[in-house]
Design a protein around this motif. Sequence first.
Motif, PDB file in Angstrom:
ATOM      1  N   ARG A 162      42.828  63.326   3.493  1.00 22.68           N
ATOM      2  CA  ARG A 162      43.257  64.421   2.601  1.00 22.68           C
ATOM      3  C   ARG A 162      42.194  65.504   2.517  1.00 22.68           C
ATOM      4  O   ARG A 162      42.502  66.707   2.506  1.00 22.68           O
ATOM      5  CB  ARG A 162      43.558  63.849   1.207  1.00 22.68           C
TER       6      ARG A 162
ATOM      7  N   PRO B  39      48.237  66.017   5.391  1.00 24.86           N
ATOM      8  CA  PRO B  39      49.124  65.271   4.493  1.00 24.86           C
ATOM      9  C   PRO B  39      49.043  63.783   4.815  1.00 24.86           C
ATOM     10  O   PRO B  39      48.945  63.401   5.977  1.00 24.86           O
ATOM     11  CB  PRO B  39      50.512  65.825   4.819  1.00 24.86           C
ATOM     12  N   THR B  40      49.101  62.955   3.789  1.00 24.62           N
ATOM     13  CA  THR B  40      49.026  61.512   4.007  1.00 24.62           C
ATOM     14  C   THR B  40      50.256  60.800   3.452  1.00 24.62           C
ATOM     15  O   THR B  40      50.868  61.248   2.480  1.00 24.62           O
ATOM     16  CB  THR B  40      47.772  60.904   3.349  1.00 24.62           C
TER      17      THR B  40
ATOM     18  N   SER C 255      47.207  61.561  -4.359  1.00 25.93           N
ATOM     19  CA  SER C 255      46.869  62.516  -3.307  1.00 25.93           C
ATOM     20  C   SER C 255      47.826  62.454  -2.130  1.00 25.93           C
ATOM     21  O   SER C 255      47.877  63.379  -1.310  1.00 25.93           O
ATOM     22  CB  SER C 255      45.439  62.272  -2.800  1.00 25.93           C
ATOM     23  N   ALA C 256      48.596  61.383  -2.017  1.00 26.67           N
ATOM     24  CA  ALA C 256      49.505  61.209  -0.892  1.00 26.67           C
ATOM     25  C   ALA C 256      50.765  62.046  -1.070  1.00 26.67           C
ATOM     26  O   ALA C 256      51.252  62.248  -2.197  1.00 26.67           O
ATOM     27  CB  ALA C 256      49.885  59.742  -0.739  1.00 26.67           C
ATOM     28  N   SER C 257      51.308  62.517   0.040  1.00 26.41           N
ATOM     29  CA  SER C 257      52.583  63.233  -0.006  1.00 26.41           C
ATOM     30  C   SER C 257      53.726  62.289  -0.349  1.00 26.41           C
ATOM     31  O   SER C 257      54.724  62.696  -0.950  1.00 26.41           O
ATOM     32  CB  SER C 257      52.856  63.914   1.340  1.00 26.41           C
TER      33      SER C 257
END
Length: 355
Positions: free
Chosen positions: A118, A123-124, A144-146
């Motif tokens: 990130r 994008p994760t 933080s992940a999409s």
Amino acid sequence: MTRPIGYYVHHHGDGHRQRALAIARALGGGITLLGTGLVGRTEGIDAIGLPDDRIALNFGGDDRTGETLNERPSALHYAPFDHDGVRRRTAAIAGWIAEARPRLFVVDVSVEVAMLARLCSVPTVYVRLSGVRDDRPHADAFASASALLAPFHAALEDPSTRPEIVAKTFHAPGIIRSALAGTVDESLILVVLGRGGGTADGERWAEAARAAPHYRWEVLGPCSVPAEPPPNLRLRGWVDNAEEAIAGAGLVVGAAGDGLVSAVLAHRRPFLCLPEKRPFDEQCSKVRRLAALGAAVVVWTWPTPTEWPALVAYAVAQRREGWPAALATPDGPGRVVDWLASLPLVAALGRQSAL
């Protein structure tokens, strides 16, 4: 040229690698696997071997060892000081991202790798395993992940999981599986021991086989040889066709690792489960839900010889009562690939040239 997908593969246990290979095959190309110990084990799929980040080969995961002071930030799980492997693997991941400019980075699993990707402007998608993962590092990685990918049925979701986490999750059971058909040997009890651990004491399995002599017992995976093995016990070690063996067993015995549970559910086999202690209550959380749905008989302490016959009979009888409809197993890899392609940011970046 379509920008690639990166996929980080954790090296504890083998379920992470198996999931990655299944998804990569379904994707058909444009993916690179990154992880320790992958070289020669990816069936021709592009892979980058990463330096080992463990303190020792038998390392259990806690970087605060002995009297050494390690002021680890509360947002991280693992951050040992002055570790060359950590430095070099971090540089390798960041370097690959800089060169390949991936449109997505799937992380299975590592909070630190997810945050690194990130920070590298990618994008994760974070692979969210079973258990109670409400600590700060997981919370930050999830936020933080999409999107989040859970390699288990929604019916196996821990009741304590926060609603916003469930809403962000795509549940994808059946990622690790193949279409197998064959005859089931009702006289076969198959014990499956994986890379992530397991009761590898051959004397214990010899004791179990003696207690249920009307069955043939076969043990897959690492197991010590008992001093006097009974005639109905066979130690097979590592095999290439473990899922075929699971599909044809009258009863499967083992812990609650993702790979084994996925195979048992895919082939609807009777399951006698001896869960192992794992961080974040992972296996115990999973088997409590399996037991509640009637998909496993759970044994929390090692059975005595006199207990084995009744446990075997109970597990087989439970399966014959019917299979929980909530645990139907669709095409896991294909559904994951379609879902990844549907993520808005991933689709937009995929249309951009890699040049």
